[in-house]
Structures are given as structure tokens and as C-alpha cells.
Write an enzyme that holds these catalytic residues in place. Sequence first.
Site, PDB file in Angstrom:
ATOM      1  N   SER A 174       0.798  -1.225   0.000  1.00 11.62           N
ATOM      2  CA  SER A 174       0.000   0.000   0.000  1.00 11.62           C
ATOM      3  C   SER A 174       0.830   1.274   0.000  1.00 11.62           C
ATOM      4  O   SER A 174       0.787   2.077   0.925  1.00 11.62           O
ATOM      5  CB  SER A 174      -0.946  -0.031   1.183  1.00 11.62           C
ATOM      6  OG  SER A 174      -1.653  -1.237   1.147  1.00 11.62           O
ATOM      7  N   ARG A 189       7.140   6.327  -4.579  1.00 12.87           N
ATOM      8  CA  ARG A 189       7.752   6.913  -3.377  1.00 12.87           C
ATOM      9  C   ARG A 189       7.175   6.220  -2.147  1.00 12.87           C
ATOM     10  O   ARG A 189       6.128   5.602  -2.194  1.00 12.87           O
ATOM     11  CB  ARG A 189       7.472   8.417  -3.289  1.00 12.87           C
ATOM     12  CG  ARG A 189       6.001   8.733  -3.201  1.00 12.87           C
ATOM     13  CD  ARG A 189       5.697  10.140  -2.756  1.00 12.87           C
ATOM     14  NE  ARG A 189       4.262  10.338  -2.827  1.00 12.87           N
ATOM     15  CZ  ARG A 189       3.634  10.755  -3.916  1.00 12.87           C
ATOM     16  NH1 ARG A 189       4.327  11.062  -4.998  1.00 12.87           N
ATOM     17  NH2 ARG A 189       2.323  10.870  -3.934  1.00 12.87           N
ATOM     18  N   ASP A 227      -3.855  -1.745  -1.063  1.00 15.63           N
ATOM     19  CA  ASP A 227      -4.896  -2.154  -0.107  1.00 15.63           C
ATOM     20  C   ASP A 227      -6.300  -1.718  -0.522  1.00 15.63           C
ATOM     21  O   ASP A 227      -7.274  -2.424  -0.264  1.00 15.63           O
ATOM     22  CB  ASP A 227      -4.583  -1.706   1.331  1.00 15.63           C
ATOM     23  CG  ASP A 227      -4.331  -0.220   1.453  1.00 15.63           C
ATOM     24  OD1 ASP A 227      -4.354   0.479   0.417  1.00 15.63           O
ATOM     25  OD2 ASP A 227      -4.116   0.234   2.590  1.00 15.63           O
TER      26      ASP A 227
HETATM   27 MG    MG Z   1      -3.679  -1.576   6.112  1.00 11.43          MG
END
Ligand code: MG
Length: 494
Positions: A174, A189, A227
Site C-alpha cells: 500500500s 515513493r 490495499d
Molecule cells: Mg492496512
Amino acid sequence: MKKATVGAVVVGSAAVVALIVRHRMRKTSKWGRAKAILKEFEEKCATPDAKLKQVADAMTVEMHAGLASEGGSKLKMLISYVDNLPTGDEEGVFYALDLGGTNFRVLRVQLGGKSGGIIHQEFAEASIPPNLMVGSSEALFDYIAAELAKFVAAEEEKFHQPPGRQRELGFTFSFPIMQTSINSGTLIRWTKGFSIDDTVGKDVVAELEKAMHRQGVDMRVSALVNDTVGTLAGGRFSNKDVSIAVILGTGTNAAYVERAQAIPKWNGPLPKSGEMVINMEWGNFRSSHLPLTEYDHAMDTDSLNPGEQIFEKICSGMYLGEILRRVLLRMAEEAGIFGDEVPPKLKNSFILRTPEMSAMHHDTSSDLRVVGDKLKDILEISNTCLKTRRLVVELCNIVATRGARLAAAGVLGIVKKMGRDTPEESGQETIVVAMDGGLYEHYTEYRKCLENSLVGLLGEEMSTSIVFKHANDGSGIGAALLAASNSLYVEDRS
Ligand code: MG
Ligand code: ADP
């Protein structure tokens, strides 16, 4: 002599009176100053509906710009390569690895095929040691792969793969990724306190597979997802009306289902479904309409990623407690709300975490005992009076309300982009927003405020057509499901 003594007594009592007066004055001006700081902060944080609508419109505009061209907006609007969400027919044993913040999880999911649902799932969780968040790519991925190795080693025989078949994994990662296929992508990044320079620009799947190799794990990464994309997939598996996913945890982000034809920058073949999941990376949204305060600017300047992730820095769990700390510090310095000395601990960045803030905010005891205890335990401030504790709760409310209402405005922006914000356009169909993340899950006041704010923004008529659904750990299951639908061993993937 006598005269002089009397004189001295008179002078003495006058001094005492003066002291008392000065003390009183200090007390009133202390509260006056504290109230002034509070009032100013409250005004700067204000989010009337009109402002939220401006924020939502700005979000919609940025979404268009980000879809039009690469680098067209602060919103990256990343193409996820997920053009088929789970149908419920997926079958077999699949794995997921969820790395996105403070903790990471390893999951095993057994899918039962046509309407068989999820037969079995289990997971292991570990926290990321802080030194690995700022170390080297190799150290981080080795640590993760080693945990995965332990999980696989302890596996029951009945979950073993059929002969000739490699284990397959959905990798939920994520952070902003420039996806190059469903199972490859390079890191744009780091965010959320991670800073490992040697990973930026690298293919994170290749990094993970190398580490798995070093740790002796025989597994193929079949899907690389974010995610939000995982949550969307997991949500869709259990509810076909899910078409938006929002994460509010350490950071914040959102994904939604877009019409493939509405993505000018997509130059691949049009997917059969006609749809593509877009990972917005909305944490990096910024707009002149966002109500930012001096505390936000200072926190941003001091952060690992100044100028970036501004929306995330006002809405998400990593930062809410820190904003609160900064306002309290100012009140301690300028209004002496915690006494003549500024409590030294209050000067430590990030010492006041959002779960603690949330506990104080939810304190229902008449003497605000929880607030008192937290101030004492975390900041070593003892003997706070009720008035001070009330002030702290008020500040919690201001910070959380602003974050929650802006998150609601973000959702409205997506609903508008999907053209579903008016009764005619919605066709009376329901949009289910799959929600996840520790902030959403545990910070009740925040969650209620977010949900109520969206109802307020949409108006009575539309308010029931958008439904929030907590997709508990949907992202891990979603990643496993996407590994299944992109399995090497599935012949027909249409
Ligand atoms: Mg999470
Ligand atoms: P991550 O975002 O790191 O993947 P989670 O979704 O579990 O992990 O979110 C963790 C974050 O949620 C924490 O960093 C914290 O900011 C927030 N959080 C966790 N518990 C609470 C709580 N009780 N109250 C408010 N916020 C919480």
C-alpha cells in the site's frame, strides 16, 4: 522604629494584594489566551457544507486530470490492471501478504469455487521494526519473506498445492506504485513514515521474489495490489454493489471502478468487462479549498515528505494525534494551560498517537478520567483540572471532525465522478463503499461524523443510495482472490 515597622507591614500587605491580583489576572488571561487559540484553530478548521462541496468538486476535477494524462494531477489515478473483480467462482488455496503501514499480515485463504465462498482462512501478523522502515530494501523484504517462510513451514498438509503447482500469492503493497502489469510495478515513493531510498523506482515484486528465494519460500506473486484495490476486490466478492473502497488507517487512500473508456491515458486494449479499477492515491490530493492551519503547515515542513500527501496529513491516523499535540504545545507555551513549565514530553513529535486521542475523545466519565490518565501516562502531566481536560476533548473533536468531513467530501467527489450523485443519475442503484483501516474501525466519533457528513452532503433523497460497509481485512482476502483470478493455472481468464 515603630513607625517604620508599621510602614513595612503596610507595604508588605500591599505586595500580597498585588500578588493575588496578578495571580488572578494571570489565571483569567491564561484561559482567555487558551480560548483564543482554540477559537482561532476551530475557525481555521471549519468545514461547512459549502466548503466540502468545493473540496468534492476539486476532487472530481483532479480525478479527470489524473485520468487524462500521466502526471496530469496530484492525483496519480493509477491503473491497477484489475479489470475483473472476483466473481465468487474462484477456487483453490491462495496466499496474501499485506504490507502497508505499522503491521503486516500473511494470510492463507481456501476458496471453494462456484458459490463455495471462503472455506478457510488464517493469518499471522507481525509489526515492522522501526529500523527496517528506514533501512535498506533487502533488509525489509528479507524480514517479510522470513515471516512468510515461517507461515508456510507451519502449513497443514491439506493445504498443500496439487503436484506441479506452485503456491500463489497476492501482494498487497500500500504505497504508490506505477503498475506495469497485474503482477509487477515500480515504487513511486514511500509514504507513512517509510523512507528506503534504494527501493524507489524498483519493481517491488522482483524485490519480494528475490527475498523469498533467499529465504527459501517457493511461491509466485500472481497479483500486486494496493490495499484499496484489495479491499474493493474483497468487498465485491461478498457484495456485488461494492464499487468504491476507502482506507482510513495509518494513511488514507481510495479506489473505485471506472469505465475503461473514460481513461484517456490508458493505451492498452480495452478490457472485456469495459471496466478498470483505479487506485486514486487520494492521500496526495491537495486544493486551495482544504482548511489548513499553521499547525498543519509546520507538521508538513517537519515531515519526511514535505509538500506531499497533504490530504492524508489532515485525515489519517498517522497524523491526527500529532496535530493535537502541536496545538496543545502552543497552548502550553503561550497560555500555560499545564502550569508555568511546558511539559517536556509534549515537545516530542508523534508522542501523542491517534488511538490515544480517540480514547480521550470518547471519554464519557463525568470527571474525564481517561483524559487525565492519558495526559499523565503519555505526557507526564499530572493534576489536570476538569477545565483543561474539557479543552483537550474539544481539540480532539475539532481535529477529528475536520478529518472525517474532508474524507466524506472525498467520497462525494468519487460519487460525482461516477455520475451517481443525483437521483436521476443514480438510477436508484445503491453504491456500497467498502471501508477499512484502523482509524475507521476504531475511532467511532470519526466514523459517525464521516457517515453523517456524506448523508448531509447528498441530501435526504440520495442518502440511502450510498452505503458504507466495513470490509474487515478485505484487502488481504481481496489480494488472495485476485491472485486466484490471475492464477497461472487458470486457462480461461476472460
Ligand atoms: Mg492496512
Ligand atoms: P495500516 O494502515 O498501518 O495498514 P490499520 O489499518 O490497522 O493499519 O490502521 C492502523 C492505524 O489506525 C493506526 O496507525 C492508528 O492511526 C489508527 N488506529 C488504530 N487504532 C485506533 C483507535 N483505537 N482509535 C483511533 N485510531 C486508531
